[in-house]
Design a protein around this motif. Structure first.
Motif, PDB file in Angstrom:
ATOM      1  N   LYS A 103      14.050  -9.517  72.559  1.00 46.66           N
ATOM      2  CA  LYS A 103      14.234 -11.038  73.012  1.00 46.66           C
ATOM      3  C   LYS A 103      15.407 -11.423  72.266  1.00 46.66           C
ATOM      4  O   LYS A 103      15.373 -11.302  70.978  1.00 46.66           O
ATOM      5  N   LEU A 104      16.317 -11.966  73.113  1.00 45.42           N
ATOM      6  CA  LEU A 104      17.386 -12.323  72.363  1.00 45.42           C
ATOM      7  C   LEU A 104      17.690 -13.527  71.699  1.00 45.42           C
ATOM      8  O   LEU A 104      18.526 -13.361  70.846  1.00 45.42           O
ATOM      9  N   GLU A 105      16.949 -14.617  71.858  1.00 41.87           N
ATOM     10  CA  GLU A 105      16.819 -15.696  71.269  1.00 41.87           C
ATOM     11  C   GLU A 105      16.552 -15.703  69.810  1.00 41.87           C
ATOM     12  O   GLU A 105      17.190 -16.105  68.754  1.00 41.87           O
ATOM     13  N   PRO A 106      15.302 -14.989  69.596  1.00 47.48           N
ATOM     14  CA  PRO A 106      14.773 -14.869  68.033  1.00 47.48           C
ATOM     15  C   PRO A 106      15.861 -13.783  67.603  1.00 47.48           C
ATOM     16  O   PRO A 106      16.339 -14.167  66.347  1.00 47.48           O
ATOM     17  N   LYS A 154      19.250 -13.489  67.976  1.00 42.79           N
ATOM     18  CA  LYS A 154      20.188 -14.542  67.610  1.00 42.79           C
ATOM     19  C   LYS A 154      20.041 -15.311  66.532  1.00 42.79           C
ATOM     20  O   LYS A 154      20.754 -15.438  65.427  1.00 42.79           O
ATOM     21  N   ALA A 155      18.871 -16.129  66.347  1.00 41.69           N
ATOM     22  CA  ALA A 155      18.658 -16.999  65.164  1.00 41.69           C
ATOM     23  C   ALA A 155      18.578 -15.921  63.917  1.00 41.69           C
ATOM     24  O   ALA A 155      19.322 -16.587  62.921  1.00 41.69           O
ATOM     25  N   ASP A 157      22.246 -15.394  63.058  1.00 41.76           N
ATOM     26  CA  ASP A 157      22.799 -16.556  62.597  1.00 41.76           C
ATOM     27  C   ASP A 157      22.454 -16.729  61.070  1.00 41.76           C
ATOM     28  O   ASP A 157      23.438 -17.116  60.136  1.00 41.76           O
ATOM     29  N   TYR A 188      21.315  -6.834  66.754  1.00 36.56           N
ATOM     30  CA  TYR A 188      21.763  -7.684  68.142  1.00 36.56           C
ATOM     31  C   TYR A 188      22.144  -7.318  69.162  1.00 36.56           C
ATOM     32  O   TYR A 188      21.846  -7.582  70.136  1.00 36.56           O
ATOM     33  N   SER A 192      18.618  -6.725  76.954  1.00 33.79           N
ATOM     34  CA  SER A 192      17.587  -7.729  77.282  1.00 33.79           C
ATOM     35  C   SER A 192      17.686  -8.084  78.877  1.00 33.79           C
ATOM     36  O   SER A 192      18.755  -7.863  79.477  1.00 33.79           O
TER      37      SER A 192
END
Length: 208
Positions: free
Chosen positions: A137-140, A142-143, A146, A201, A208
């Protein structure tokens, strides 16, 4: 005939091994933070050597699995890259501990604990990123990347403040040398965490 689920299930050992490597790195970071926040700060080097030994054993097992396995859940080069990045974290931490044990008499009034806490935090984020690889899952991811970047940026800011102290003229040459060397080792360990996070990442970004 083997089902796809059976085939790809066989690749789970790589995720498990990478997680073992990440946990070993985090254990080394936690041991360093605990040592540096104790009042006597006496180094117990066995904890760091054990973490490094665990990391080396996992690295060897990953290499052997890559030889033995026909199917891998992600590209072999990515497994090798992440394994290598994780291996470098406890290596850097052990370097700090070994040198600290030799110079502790000159470091009594220097507080390394806040930066060691940042290192432990960064290593903890790496564990979460490696555990999350299976989900792709890319969004988690990426978070969490960050979050690692924020820790790294704060460490860089503190290094700039440190250089101000070093070149203030208030320290003798030995103190200047030791401050610079030990804080740079800690900063590099945080950088190693960030590098491992970047690899994780990029793996998710690719798949993904």
């Amino acid at each position: 005939m083997l089902s796809l689920q059976t085939i790809f299930g066989r690749g789970n050992q790589f995720y498990n091994l990478l997680e073992e490597a990440a946990v070993a790195a985090h254990d080394a970071a936690r041991a360093l933070h605990e040592m540096l926040r104790e009042s006597d700060r006496q180094p117990a080097l066995d904890a760091f050597r054990l973490a490094r030994l665990r990391e080396r054993e996992v690295s060897n097992r990953i290499s052997q699995e890559l030889v033995d396995s026909f199917i891998t859940p992600i590209e072999r080069e990515d497994i090798e890259a992440l394994g290598s990045a994780l291996y470098k974290i406890p290596k850097q931490i052990e370097k700090f501990a070994d040198r600290y044990s030799l110079a502790i008499q000159h470091l009594e009034h220097i507080d390394f604990a806040p930066r060691a806490a940042m290192l432990e935090q960064a290593a903890g984020v790496v564990v979460k990123m490696v555990r999350d690889l299976k989900r792709m899952k890319l969004e988690p991811m990426k978070a969490m990347g960050d979050e690692l970047r924020t820790i790294e940026n704060e460490a860089d800011r503190l290094m700039l403040e440190l250089y101000g102290d070093i070149y203030s003229g208030k320290l003798d040459p030995l103190q200047m040398f030791l401050l610079k060397e030990f804080f740079e080792i800690l900063e590099k360990a945080i950088d190693r965490c960030r590098e491992a996070g970047v690899v994780a990442y990029e793996i998710v970004l690719k798949n993904s």
